[in-house]
Write a protein that holds these residues in place. Structure first.
Motif, short mmCIF file in Angstrom:
data_model
loop_
_atom_site.label_atom_id
_atom_site.label_comp_id
_atom_site.label_asym_id
_atom_site.label_seq_id
_atom_site.Cartn_x
_atom_site.Cartn_y
_atom_site.Cartn_z
N ASP A 36 29.55 39.05 -8.36
CA ASP A 36 29.88 37.68 -8.71
C ASP A 36 30.05 36.84 -7.44
O ASP A 36 30.29 37.37 -6.35
CB ASP A 36 31.18 37.61 -9.51
CG ASP A 36 31.06 38.28 -10.86
OD1 ASP A 36 29.96 38.20 -11.46
OD2 ASP A 36 32.04 38.89 -11.31
N ASN A 37 29.98 35.52 -7.60
CA ASN A 37 30.29 34.60 -6.51
C ASN A 37 31.77 34.26 -6.62
O ASN A 37 32.18 33.42 -7.42
CB ASN A 37 29.43 33.34 -6.62
CG ASN A 37 29.58 32.44 -5.41
OD1 ASN A 37 30.65 32.31 -4.84
ND2 ASN A 37 28.47 31.82 -5.02
N LEU A 38 32.60 34.94 -5.81
CA LEU A 38 34.05 34.77 -5.93
C LEU A 38 34.50 33.39 -5.50
O LEU A 38 35.52 32.89 -5.99
CB LEU A 38 34.77 35.84 -5.11
CG LEU A 38 34.56 37.29 -5.57
CD1 LEU A 38 35.39 38.24 -4.72
CD2 LEU A 38 34.92 37.46 -7.05
N ILE A 39 33.76 32.75 -4.60
CA ILE A 39 34.12 31.39 -4.20
C ILE A 39 33.98 30.43 -5.38
O ILE A 39 34.84 29.57 -5.62
CB ILE A 39 33.23 30.91 -3.03
CG1 ILE A 39 33.63 31.64 -1.74
CG2 ILE A 39 33.34 29.41 -2.82
CD1 ILE A 39 35.03 31.30 -1.25
N LEU A 40 32.89 30.59 -6.15
CA LEU A 40 32.72 29.76 -7.35
C LEU A 40 33.82 30.06 -8.36
O LEU A 40 34.35 29.17 -9.02
CB LEU A 40 31.34 29.99 -7.97
CG LEU A 40 30.16 29.37 -7.23
CD1 LEU A 40 28.85 29.72 -7.94
CD2 LEU A 40 30.31 27.85 -7.15
N GLN A 41 34.17 31.34 -8.50
CA GLN A 41 35.24 31.71 -9.42
C GLN A 41 36.57 31.12 -8.97
O GLN A 41 37.39 30.73 -9.79
CB GLN A 41 35.35 33.24 -9.53
CG GLN A 41 34.25 33.88 -10.34
CD GLN A 41 34.59 35.31 -10.74
OE1 GLN A 41 35.70 35.77 -10.54
NE2 GLN A 41 33.62 35.99 -11.31
N ALA A 42 36.77 31.08 -7.65
CA ALA A 42 38.00 30.46 -7.13
C ALA A 42 38.03 28.98 -7.47
O ALA A 42 39.07 28.43 -7.84
CB ALA A 42 38.09 30.68 -5.61
N GLY A 43 36.86 28.33 -7.36
CA GLY A 43 36.78 26.92 -7.70
C GLY A 43 37.06 26.65 -9.17
O GLY A 43 37.59 25.60 -9.54
N ASP A 44 36.69 27.62 -10.02
CA ASP A 44 36.94 27.50 -11.46
C ASP A 44 38.35 27.93 -11.84
O ASP A 44 38.74 27.83 -13.01
CB ASP A 44 35.94 28.36 -12.25
CG ASP A 44 34.54 27.79 -12.20
OD1 ASP A 44 34.39 26.61 -11.83
OD2 ASP A 44 33.58 28.53 -12.51
N GLY A 45 39.11 28.45 -10.87
CA GLY A 45 40.46 28.91 -11.17
C GLY A 45 40.52 30.32 -11.73
O GLY A 45 41.57 30.73 -12.24
N HIS A 46 39.40 31.08 -11.64
CA HIS A 46 39.40 32.43 -12.19
C HIS A 46 39.71 33.50 -11.14
O HIS A 46 39.97 34.65 -11.49
CB HIS A 46 38.03 32.74 -12.81
CG HIS A 46 37.75 31.94 -14.04
ND1 HIS A 46 36.80 30.93 -14.08
CD2 HIS A 46 38.30 31.96 -15.27
CE1 HIS A 46 36.78 30.40 -15.28
NE2 HIS A 46 37.68 30.99 -16.03
N PHE A 47 39.64 33.12 -9.86
CA PHE A 47 39.94 34.09 -8.81
C PHE A 47 40.72 33.38 -7.71
O PHE A 47 40.36 32.28 -7.29
CB PHE A 47 38.65 34.69 -8.24
CG PHE A 47 38.87 35.98 -7.48
CD1 PHE A 47 38.93 37.18 -8.16
CD2 PHE A 47 39.03 35.98 -6.10
CE1 PHE A 47 39.15 38.36 -7.48
CE2 PHE A 47 39.25 37.15 -5.41
CZ PHE A 47 39.31 38.36 -6.10
N ARG A 48 41.78 34.03 -7.22
CA ARG A 48 42.63 33.43 -6.21
C ARG A 48 41.90 33.36 -4.87
O ARG A 48 41.41 34.37 -4.36
CB ARG A 48 43.92 34.24 -6.04
CG ARG A 48 44.84 34.18 -7.25
CD ARG A 48 46.11 34.94 -6.94
NE ARG A 48 46.86 34.33 -5.83
CZ ARG A 48 47.89 33.50 -5.98
NH1 ARG A 48 48.28 33.16 -7.20
NH2 ARG A 48 48.51 33.01 -4.93
N GLU A 49 41.86 32.16 -4.30
CA GLU A 49 41.16 31.99 -3.04
C GLU A 49 41.86 32.74 -1.91
O GLU A 49 41.21 33.30 -1.02
CB GLU A 49 41.05 30.50 -2.69
CG GLU A 49 40.16 30.24 -1.49
CD GLU A 49 39.89 28.76 -1.26
OE1 GLU A 49 39.30 28.43 -0.22
OE2 GLU A 49 40.28 27.95 -2.13
#
Length: 468
Positions: free
Chosen positions: A289-302
């Motif tokens: 997955d693209n964790l940066i995009l997930q962080a932007g969506d609030g699904h993964f802690r930056e």
């Protein structure tokens, strides 16, 4: 006699497989739906489930997840078409013993069934991917099964592995499903100062959401319903060694907070406990997955992403390193000969031409399985075209582009009327949306991005096609 539950909605196909397996000494019971299969477990115990992926009321994946939660000692074999190859590989990560493809070859089916029934089921208390501290001979075997490759990309990857292995940096391994991210992580461990400690691999996508914290950090007796005794978590078991967190993006936000604290403080606290436990663990994480995009969506802690990403390695998809194909194929041929008691010497020129022209959407996992199947079917000294699945050289429908991204569906069609074209397009669009939803585990934001449409349009089409 071993009992097998065959879940297949094609009744003719089901009868053929049932008769064949019964002639080979197995007790077979059949079902056509997921719910019917689940109900049969209330009256009978089964050693193995053989399930088609596409069923009238669900999928073989759903049945797999249900059986692993409720009957972990039962093995599962998934039947797929090659268009389902990515999903089949994900099923393996969720605990399926193997997948086989239609049309089923009887010899392949029988060999896979016997192998699954003779395989040792891991203790459900511990992870099925835990590796205890390795002896020197075992380490040599692990290292010998790793193929470095001779392409420039492979040599660069190996150079970076050797560079980061002796350090204690956290490593994030990026790459598509089936590209060997766990092999890369094991190699880092084998060349690290922690090589005499445990290497514990956890598939975060296979952890039940409500139990993920307990699995990783442990719990004390009485912490929650069903906590009948103290449990040692994977982090404590990996103390002094390496823990590999595959599909890290699947962890819930709450568990991400616990993980961040463990990294920062080098301590853990068991669920329901109040004692701080010191840990000395190196963390290697992996994701497609693209964790940066997930962080932007609030699904993964930056902040967690940056803690995990002290050094990044990228696993190379097989289609991008065709120069290494021969190295991998030879290694898998040797493994298959040993596993099946055969002595196949190599591959015919025609097979090599097919291999080099194929895109390998399932990457190394797909190559390994195809070679194992081909070795089983080969009676001569070399693997011939006839031993390969026809889908490799006669593709009729493609859901995945050559770069691994989803593309529009194309198929061979005769001249159709405008009405027929519209009907076909609707069916193909529905199938594509459904496939991407399943691949992203119904993450609608990610699905919309992959399909290049806004979320409002996706919601509208999901409602239209009954996919919500």
């Amino acid at each position: 006699m071993k009992r097998i539950l065959l879940v297949e909605d094609d009744l003719t196909y089901s009868r053929i497989v049932k008769t064949f397996l019964e002639k080979n000494g197995f007790i077979i019971q059949t079902a056509v739906k997921v719910k019917e299969a689940q109900q049969l477990f209330s009256n009978s115990k089964f050693d193995l489930i053989i399930a088609d992926f596409r069923l009238p009321d669900g999928t073989g994946m759903e049945l797999l997840q249900w059986s692993k939660s409720n009957y972990p000692q039962t093995q599962v074999i998934l039947i797929t078409h090659y268009s389902d190859i990515r999903i089949a590989i994900k099923a393996m990560k969720l605990g399926a013993f193997e997948y086989i493809t239609k049309p089923i070859n009887p010899d392949e089916l029988l060999a896979t069934v016997k192998e699954s029934l003779s395989a040792k089921i891991p203790d459900p208390i511990s992870s099925d991917t835990i590796t205890a501290p390795l002896s020197s001979s075992a380490k040599n075997k692990v290292n010998s099964s790793y193929v470095v490759g001779s392409s420039a990309e492979a040599e660069k990857l190996e150079k970076h592995i050797q560079l980061v292995a002796p350090t204690d940096l956290s490593v994030l391994v990026l790459g598509e499903t089936g590209t060997g991210k766990e092999f890369i992580s094991r190699r880092i461990h084998d060349f690290s100062t922690r090589k005499d400690g445990a290497f514990i691999a956890i598939d975060c996508g296979a952890l039940p959401k409500e139990l993920a914290g307990s699995e990783l950090f442990g719990h004390v007796k009485g912490a929650f319903t069903g906590a009948l005794e103290n449990k040692t978590g994977h982090f404590e078991m990996a103390n002094g060694g390496t823990i590999f967190l595959d599909e890290i993006g699947n962890l819930s936000y709450e568990v991400q907070i616990q993980l961040l604290r463990a990294i920062q403080e080098r301590t853990i606290r068991k669920i329901g406990g109040n004692k701080e436990i010191q840990i000395d663990v190196r963390i290697i994480a992996a994701t497609n997955d693209n964790l940066i995009l997930q962080a932007g969506d609030g699904h993964f802690r930056e902040d967690l992403y940056h803690r995990l990403n002290e050094f990044t390695l990228s696993a190379i998809p097989l289609r991008s390193k065709k120069e290494d194909l021969e190295d991998f194929a030879d290694q898998f041929l040797e493994e298959s000969n040993e596993r099946l008691g055969k002595n196949v010497k190599g591959f015919s020129p025609e097979v090599w031409e097919i291999f080099l022209g194929y895109d390998w959407p399932g990457n190394l996992r797909e190559l390994r399985n195809i070679i194992k199947r081909a070795v089983l079917l080969t009676s001569g000294s070399h693997v011939e075209k006839e031993s390969l699945p026809a889908d490799l050289y006669e593709p009729s429908i493609s859901l995945v582009g050559s770069n691994g991204s989803y593309s529009s569906i194309t198929s061979k069609t005769d001249m159709l009327s405008p009405k027929d074209y519209k009907s076909q397009w609707i069916e193909q669009e529905k199938e594509l949306i459904q496939k991407v939803l399943m691949d992203t585990k119904f993450n609608k934001s990610k699905t919309a991005r992959i399909l290049n449409m806004d979320r409002k349009t996706l919601y509208s089409k999901m409602e239209k096609y009954g996919l919500d």
